[in-house]
Enzyme design. Sequence first.
Site, PDB file in Angstrom:
ATOM      1  N   SER A   1      17.349  93.999  94.609  1.00  0.00           N
ATOM      2  CA  SER A   1      16.583  95.037  95.301  1.00  0.00           C
ATOM      3  C   SER A   1      15.474  94.380  96.103  1.00  0.00           C
ATOM      4  O   SER A   1      14.799  93.481  95.594  1.00  0.00           O
ATOM      5  CB  SER A   1      15.930  95.984  94.287  1.00  0.00           C
TER       6      SER A   1
ATOM      7  N   HIS B   1      13.947  91.315  94.028  1.00  0.00           N
ATOM      8  CA  HIS B   1      14.112  91.318  92.568  1.00  0.00           C
ATOM      9  C   HIS B   1      15.607  91.252  92.230  1.00  0.00           C
ATOM     10  O   HIS B   1      16.404  92.011  92.797  1.00  0.00           O
ATOM     11  CB  HIS B   1      13.486  92.598  91.990  1.00  0.00           C
TER      12      HIS B   1
ATOM     13  N   ASP C   1       7.367  95.822  89.817  1.00  0.00           N
ATOM     14  CA  ASP C   1       8.642  96.170  90.474  1.00  0.00           C
ATOM     15  C   ASP C   1       8.839  97.680  90.609  1.00  0.00           C
ATOM     16  O   ASP C   1       9.962  98.182  90.450  1.00  0.00           O
ATOM     17  CB  ASP C   1       9.827  95.529  89.722  1.00  0.00           C
TER      18      ASP C   1
ATOM     19  N   ASN D   1       8.879  92.405  98.117  1.00  0.00           N
ATOM     20  CA  ASN D   1       9.334  91.515  97.046  1.00  0.00           C
ATOM     21  C   ASN D   1      10.841  91.650  96.910  1.00  0.00           C
ATOM     22  O   ASN D   1      11.411  92.696  97.229  1.00  0.00           O
ATOM     23  CB  ASN D   1       8.665  91.933  95.733  1.00  0.00           C
TER      24      ASN D   1
HETATM   25  C1  GRF Z   1      15.450  85.294  93.203  1.00  0.00           C
HETATM   26  O1  GRF Z   1      16.627  85.767  92.594  1.00  0.00           O
HETATM   27  C2  GRF Z   1      14.319  86.270  93.078  1.00  0.00           C
HETATM   28  O2  GRF Z   1      14.725  87.589  93.082  1.00  0.00           O
HETATM   29  C3  GRF Z   1      13.774  85.841  91.761  1.00  0.00           C
HETATM   30  O3  GRF Z   1      13.806  84.459  91.746  1.00  0.00           O
HETATM   31  C4  GRF Z   1      14.927  84.062  92.513  1.00  0.00           C
HETATM   32  C5  GRF Z   1      14.525  83.024  93.506  1.00  0.00           C
HETATM   33  O4  GRF Z   1      14.234  81.876  92.833  1.00  0.00           O
HETATM   34  N1  GRF Z   1      12.861  86.590  91.087  1.00  0.00           N
HETATM   35  P1  GRF Z   1      14.304  80.480  93.577  1.00  0.00           P
HETATM   36  O5  GRF Z   1      13.172  80.443  94.544  1.00  0.00           O
HETATM   37  O6  GRF Z   1      15.632  80.411  94.264  1.00  0.00           O
HETATM   38  O7  GRF Z   1      14.157  79.463  92.491  1.00  0.00           O
END
Ligand code: GRF
Length: 190
Positions: free
Chosen positions: A137, A110, A146, A108
Amino acid sequence: MTRLPVVVLISGTGSNLAALLDASRAEDCTYEVVAVIADREAAGLEHAHAAGIPTEVVRLSSYEDRDAWDRALTAAVLAHRPELVVLAGFMKLVGPELLDAVGGRIINTHPALLPSFPGAHGVRDALAHGVRISGCSVIEVDAGVDTGRILAQAAVEVLEEDTEATLHERIKAVEQPLLVDVVRRLTAGR
Ligand code: GRF
């Protein structure tokens, strides 16, 4: 060269998915995105359509409970026989069935420096706390929120005038190459 099959799960605009697809066009790329699965009609599915990659939407609301959804999501993922599953802005916790089925081969990304600011609002929470450095991360997925092993991180300076949106944009700019790098590393030499 054999490219290892990767399934990507998204909920949003698919910025990380787009980066993974772009990088997969390189001749020496070690992976191939074989399917994109979403939990809603995510805008990011367009990237997959444009690349001719199969997609599927597996909505939680279409199932009687989370376990049934987890089973359906697992079946949708396994149908593509992935070596690696990438959650790229997938905004649902995956269940035990999927975790067992892919046995540690699920990662994943984050948008915060874990273990600080886990959960759905990592950027907002880091900003509200007043940190000067945040970032992103890439982690292994386990049953927690997470909490999995950290595979890679990148730092981003927080600016005085930052909003959640501006900070998230700069985080995404470093998150995309970082994720591509980890996916390449995990699919190299298998
Ligand atoms: C990224 O920053 C990821 O870490 C998070 O959502 C973002 C991606 O979103 N949790 P998107 O697909 O670009 O809308």
